[in-house]
Design an enzyme around this catalytic site. Structure first.
Site, PDB file in Angstrom:
ATOM      1  N   ARG A  23       0.795  -1.191   0.023  1.00  0.00           N
ATOM      2  CA  ARG A  23      -0.357   0.071   0.095  1.00  0.00           C
ATOM      3  C   ARG A  23       0.667   1.161  -0.028  1.00  0.00           C
ATOM      4  O   ARG A  23       0.492   2.413   0.541  1.00  0.00           O
ATOM      5  CB  ARG A  23      -1.106   0.089   1.301  1.00  0.00           C
ATOM      6  CG  ARG A  23      -1.980  -1.034   0.987  1.00  0.00           C
ATOM      7  CD  ARG A  23      -3.279  -0.300   0.077  1.00  0.00           C
ATOM      8  NE  ARG A  23      -4.229  -1.266  -0.286  1.00  0.00           N
ATOM      9  CZ  ARG A  23      -5.244  -1.490   0.489  1.00  0.00           C
ATOM     10  NH1 ARG A  23      -5.568  -0.478   1.173  1.00  0.00           N
ATOM     11  NH2 ARG A  23      -6.397  -2.191   0.190  1.00  0.00           N
ATOM     12  N   ARG A  27      -2.839   6.562   0.952  1.00  0.00           N
ATOM     13  CA  ARG A  27      -3.304   7.904   1.707  1.00  0.00           C
ATOM     14  C   ARG A  27      -2.312   8.581   2.612  1.00  0.00           C
ATOM     15  O   ARG A  27      -2.495   9.504   3.055  1.00  0.00           O
ATOM     16  CB  ARG A  27      -4.952   7.577   2.353  1.00  0.00           C
ATOM     17  CG  ARG A  27      -5.872   7.503   1.399  1.00  0.00           C
ATOM     18  CD  ARG A  27      -7.108   6.696   2.036  1.00  0.00           C
ATOM     19  NE  ARG A  27      -6.619   5.423   2.004  1.00  0.00           N
ATOM     20  CZ  ARG A  27      -7.295   4.404   2.821  1.00  0.00           C
ATOM     21  NH1 ARG A  27      -8.755   4.955   3.057  1.00  0.00           N
ATOM     22  NH2 ARG A  27      -7.291   3.104   3.047  1.00  0.00           N
ATOM     23  N   ARG A  36      -6.099  12.516  -5.242  1.00  0.00           N
ATOM     24  CA  ARG A  36      -7.274  11.980  -4.947  1.00  0.00           C
ATOM     25  C   ARG A  36      -8.208  12.984  -4.571  1.00  0.00           C
ATOM     26  O   ARG A  36      -9.562  12.303  -4.622  1.00  0.00           O
ATOM     27  CB  ARG A  36      -6.874  10.815  -3.799  1.00  0.00           C
ATOM     28  CG  ARG A  36      -8.023  10.288  -2.984  1.00  0.00           C
ATOM     29  CD  ARG A  36      -8.829   9.189  -3.861  1.00  0.00           C
ATOM     30  NE  ARG A  36      -9.378   8.224  -2.989  1.00  0.00           N
ATOM     31  CZ  ARG A  36     -10.846   8.487  -2.922  1.00  0.00           C
ATOM     32  NH1 ARG A  36     -11.270   9.762  -3.269  1.00  0.00           N
ATOM     33  NH2 ARG A  36     -11.666   7.855  -1.816  1.00  0.00           N
ATOM     34  N   ASP A  72      -6.589  -2.016  -8.038  1.00  0.00           N
ATOM     35  CA  ASP A  72      -7.179  -2.836  -6.775  1.00  0.00           C
ATOM     36  C   ASP A  72      -7.562  -4.174  -7.166  1.00  0.00           C
ATOM     37  O   ASP A  72      -7.643  -4.423  -8.514  1.00  0.00           O
ATOM     38  CB  ASP A  72      -8.531  -2.163  -6.294  1.00  0.00           C
ATOM     39  CG  ASP A  72      -8.787  -2.477  -5.085  1.00  0.00           C
ATOM     40  OD1 ASP A  72      -8.275  -1.957  -4.200  1.00  0.00           O
ATOM     41  OD2 ASP A  72      -9.726  -3.556  -4.949  1.00  0.00           O
ATOM     42  N   TYR A 149     -14.845 -11.114  -0.635  1.00  0.00           N
ATOM     43  CA  TYR A 149     -15.546  -9.830  -1.106  1.00  0.00           C
ATOM     44  C   TYR A 149     -16.722  -9.988  -1.856  1.00  0.00           C
ATOM     45  O   TYR A 149     -17.924  -9.340  -1.438  1.00  0.00           O
ATOM     46  CB  TYR A 149     -14.645  -8.772  -1.699  1.00  0.00           C
ATOM     47  CG  TYR A 149     -13.478  -8.343  -0.842  1.00  0.00           C
ATOM     48  CD1 TYR A 149     -13.831  -7.322   0.038  1.00  0.00           C
ATOM     49  CD2 TYR A 149     -12.343  -8.984  -0.863  1.00  0.00           C
ATOM     50  CE1 TYR A 149     -12.614  -7.052   1.165  1.00  0.00           C
ATOM     51  CE2 TYR A 149     -11.207  -8.532   0.354  1.00  0.00           C
ATOM     52  CZ  TYR A 149     -11.520  -7.562   1.082  1.00  0.00           C
ATOM     53  OH  TYR A 149     -10.456  -7.066   2.071  1.00  0.00           O
TER      54      TYR A 149
HETATM   55  O1  CP3 Z   1      -0.108  -1.348  -2.749  1.00  0.00           O
HETATM   56  C1  CP3 Z   1      -0.232  -0.244  -3.498  1.00  0.00           C
HETATM   57  O2  CP3 Z   1       0.139   0.844  -3.112  1.00  0.00           O
HETATM   58  C2  CP3 Z   1      -0.761  -0.776  -4.683  1.00  0.00           C
HETATM   59  C3  CP3 Z   1      -2.282  -0.490  -4.876  1.00  0.00           C
HETATM   60  C4  CP3 Z   1      -3.071  -1.278  -4.070  1.00  0.00           C
HETATM   61  C5  CP3 Z   1      -4.478  -1.008  -3.626  1.00  0.00           C
HETATM   62  N1  CP3 Z   1      -5.109  -1.778  -2.966  1.00  0.00           N
HETATM   63  C6  CP3 Z   1      -4.801   0.473  -3.658  1.00  0.00           C
HETATM   64  C7  CP3 Z   1      -5.974   0.941  -2.565  1.00  0.00           C
HETATM   65  C8  CP3 Z   1      -3.018  -2.816  -3.756  1.00  0.00           C
HETATM   66  C9  CP3 Z   1      -1.993  -3.946  -3.959  1.00  0.00           C
HETATM   67  C10 CP3 Z   1      -4.087  -3.024  -3.122  1.00  0.00           C
HETATM   68  C11 CP3 Z   1      -4.596  -4.530  -2.917  1.00  0.00           C
HETATM   69  C12 CP3 Z   1      -5.965  -4.722  -2.005  1.00  0.00           C
HETATM   70  N2  CP3 Z   1      -7.133  -4.160  -2.267  1.00  0.00           N
HETATM   71  C13 CP3 Z   1      -6.194  -5.877  -1.053  1.00  0.00           C
HETATM   72  C14 CP3 Z   1      -5.269  -6.808  -0.644  1.00  0.00           C
HETATM   73  C15 CP3 Z   1      -4.322  -6.244   0.394  1.00  0.00           C
HETATM   74  C16 CP3 Z   1      -4.760  -5.989   1.740  1.00  0.00           C
HETATM   75  O3  CP3 Z   1      -4.837  -4.831   2.226  1.00  0.00           O
HETATM   76  O4  CP3 Z   1      -5.255  -7.142   2.270  1.00  0.00           O
HETATM   77  C17 CP3 Z   1      -7.277  -5.839  -0.742  1.00  0.00           C
HETATM   78  C18 CP3 Z   1      -8.236  -6.579   0.404  1.00  0.00           C
HETATM   79  C19 CP3 Z   1      -8.186  -4.624  -1.356  1.00  0.00           C
HETATM   80  C20 CP3 Z   1      -9.751  -4.246  -1.364  1.00  0.00           C
HETATM   81  C21 CP3 Z   1      -9.739  -2.889  -0.803  1.00  0.00           C
HETATM   82  N3  CP3 Z   1      -9.401  -1.916  -1.757  1.00  0.00           N
HETATM   83  C22 CP3 Z   1     -10.212  -2.448   0.439  1.00  0.00           C
HETATM   84  C23 CP3 Z   1     -10.687  -3.409   1.440  1.00  0.00           C
HETATM   85  C24 CP3 Z   1     -10.126  -0.978   0.372  1.00  0.00           C
HETATM   86  C25 CP3 Z   1     -10.836  -0.223   1.415  1.00  0.00           C
HETATM   87  C26 CP3 Z   1      -9.980  -0.288   2.757  1.00  0.00           C
HETATM   88  C27 CP3 Z   1      -9.010   0.753   2.771  1.00  0.00           C
HETATM   89  O5  CP3 Z   1      -7.747   0.879   2.786  1.00  0.00           O
HETATM   90  O6  CP3 Z   1      -9.448   1.892   2.467  1.00  0.00           O
HETATM   91  C28 CP3 Z   1      -9.743  -0.699  -0.774  1.00  0.00           C
HETATM   92  C29 CP3 Z   1      -9.251   0.671  -1.151  1.00  0.00           C
HETATM   93  C30 CP3 Z   1      -7.915   1.066  -1.805  1.00  0.00           C
HETATM   94  N4  CP3 Z   1      -7.069   0.195  -2.401  1.00  0.00           N
HETATM   95  C31 CP3 Z   1      -7.192   2.420  -1.339  1.00  0.00           C
HETATM   96  C32 CP3 Z   1      -6.039   2.332  -2.068  1.00  0.00           C
HETATM   97  C33 CP3 Z   1      -4.793   3.283  -2.090  1.00  0.00           C
HETATM   98  C34 CP3 Z   1      -7.692   3.300  -0.530  1.00  0.00           C
HETATM   99  C35 CP3 Z   1      -8.637   4.064  -1.414  1.00  0.00           C
HETATM  100  C36 CP3 Z   1      -8.613   5.611  -1.214  1.00  0.00           C
HETATM  101  O7  CP3 Z   1      -7.994   6.270  -1.547  1.00  0.00           O
HETATM  102  O8  CP3 Z   1      -9.903   5.918  -0.477  1.00  0.00           O
END
Ligand code: CP3
Length: 338
Positions: A23, A27, A36, A72, A149
């Site tokens: 990640r 943010r 964003r 994502d 999910y």
């Molecule tokens: O790692 C990175 O920087 C690359 C981008 C990346 C994102 N999601 C961007 C993202 C990666 C590799 C993921 C993987 C992901 N997405 C997973 C596996 C890793 C883990 O955390 O277990 C999962 C389960 C998801 C599904 C997902 N996407 C969730 C549950 C959420 C909401 C929770 C949260 O952290 O807000 C997201 C949103 C998300 N994906 C964000 C980002 C940067 C936040 C979105 C925002 O800017 O509001």
């Protein structure tokens, strides 16, 4: 090129260990929040210029040894026809969850190039902008975690629908996992063709299953993906909450095993042998502590983990993390030789 990351994936023990952060494009970075603020999360994913821009931010700001493509894991499910939105404070929501064989009929086999081509274009732009400074990691979710999910309709505490289905009609659930695997293979191959130099498979909910049930339910569809991509780029399997799965994981033919912070890496090394590169595994909340503590813990991790090792956290960096703390982590790894 800084190829420390790829060399570690291939099983080389490097004098300086590579480091990146799950990640890292997210943010906690003010630069990310600025981009964003004008767009929804899905808009950012679907606009290759924006996705490429935030992918590069941590490379420039933190100096990590690999970029991970901003995208994502849930995007392929949307392409299969599952309506997806991200709600502030709640995360991903599937308005119409898939909970039975009848529901599976609502999904379709997408034209991956047409519907997910925005990710491939973003990868191409990132490769071009990086001019081989560091490698780019592509990624996807495992079928099991994507189903978690899709079946629950979002993030869940109990996973009652998913686990209930796994007992009441395991073959029906397996059909769903197989169809997700088929799309995932095309989606991940598309990222590789666009220039992704490694693929990480995120199994965020793999730890829900006992080792025996992980083998029965999750492994077959996952193995299919791994078989299809084998030999093209290094493959990384990440599991969250899976200390009990460490032995079972070795049955998967990947090059890198990535685990959370619940088991020390020297112990993981003993349990998996020398065949794998390890990735991880500091507790993400460590980065909320003082930079002194961060430096001590990072140095201890680097020095105590034998064999090929890609330094990372055990799960994604928290949005509340001070950037200076993330930087202290990366700088310490870079300054610690083995
Ligand atoms: O790692 C990175 O920087 C690359 C981008 C990346 C994102 N999601 C961007 C993202 C990666 C590799 C993921 C993987 C992901 N997405 C997973 C596996 C890793 C883990 O955390 O277990 C999962 C389960 C998801 C599904 C997902 N996407 C969730 C549950 C959420 C909401 C929770 C949260 O952290 O807000 C997201 C949103 C998300 N994906 C964000 C980002 C940067 C936040 C979105 C925002 O800017 O509001």
């Amino acid at each position: 090129m800084n190829d420390l990351f790829l060399r570690a994936c291939r099983g080389e023990t490097t004098t300086r260990k590579p480091v990146w952060i799950m990640r890292q494009a997210g943010r906690y970075l003010p630069e990310y929040r600025r981009v964003r603020s004008g767009h929804t999360f899905l808009e950012m994913c679907k606009t290759p210029e924006l996705a490429a821009e935030v992918t590069l931010q941590p490379v420039d700001i933190l100096g990590v040894d690999a970029a991970i493509q901003f995208a994502d894991i849930l995007l392929p499910l949307e392409a299969m026809g599952a309506e997806l939105r991200f709600e502030e404070g709640r995360g991903p929501v599937f308005a119409q969850p898939i909970r039975s064989t009848d529901d599976i009929a609502r999904l379709r086999r997408p034209d991956v190039d047409q519907q997910l081509g925005y990710v491939f274009e973003a990868v191409r732009q990132v490769r071009q902008a990086l001019t081989d400074r560091v490698p780019v990691i592509g990624f996807g979710g495992t079928p099991w975690t994507l189903a978690a999910y899709l079946v629950e309709g979002g993030t869940s505490k109990s996973h009652g629908h998913l686990l209930g289905w796994s007992w009441s009609d395991p073959d029906g659930l397996r059909t769903l996992l197989e169809s997700i695997a088929e799309v995932s293979i095309e989606y991940l191959a598309g990222q590789i063709e666009a220039g992704a130099q490694a693929i990480q498979l995120f199994d965020s909910w793999g730890g829900l299953l006992s080792a025996a049930r992980w083998r029965e339910l999750s492994l077959p569809s996952l193995q299919r993906i791994v078989d299809a991509l084998q030999g093209r780029v290094p493959l990384i399997y990440y599991v969250n909450g899976g200390p009990h799965l460490i032995e079972a994981m070795t049955e998967l033919q990947v090059q890198v095993l990535s685990v959370d912070w619940r088991v020390p890496l020297p112990e993981v090394r003993q349990r998996v042998g020398s065949r794998f590169c390890l990735q991880g595994n500091l507790d993400p909340t460590l980065l909320l502590g003082s930079t002194d503590v961060i430096r001590k813990q990072a140095e201890a991790l680097v020095r105590s983990t034998p064999g090929p090792h890609i330094v990372n956290l055990g799960h994604g960096i928290l949005p509340m993390t001070p950037v200076e703390h993330a930087k202290a982590f990366v700088d310490t790894v870079h300054a610690t030789s083995t």
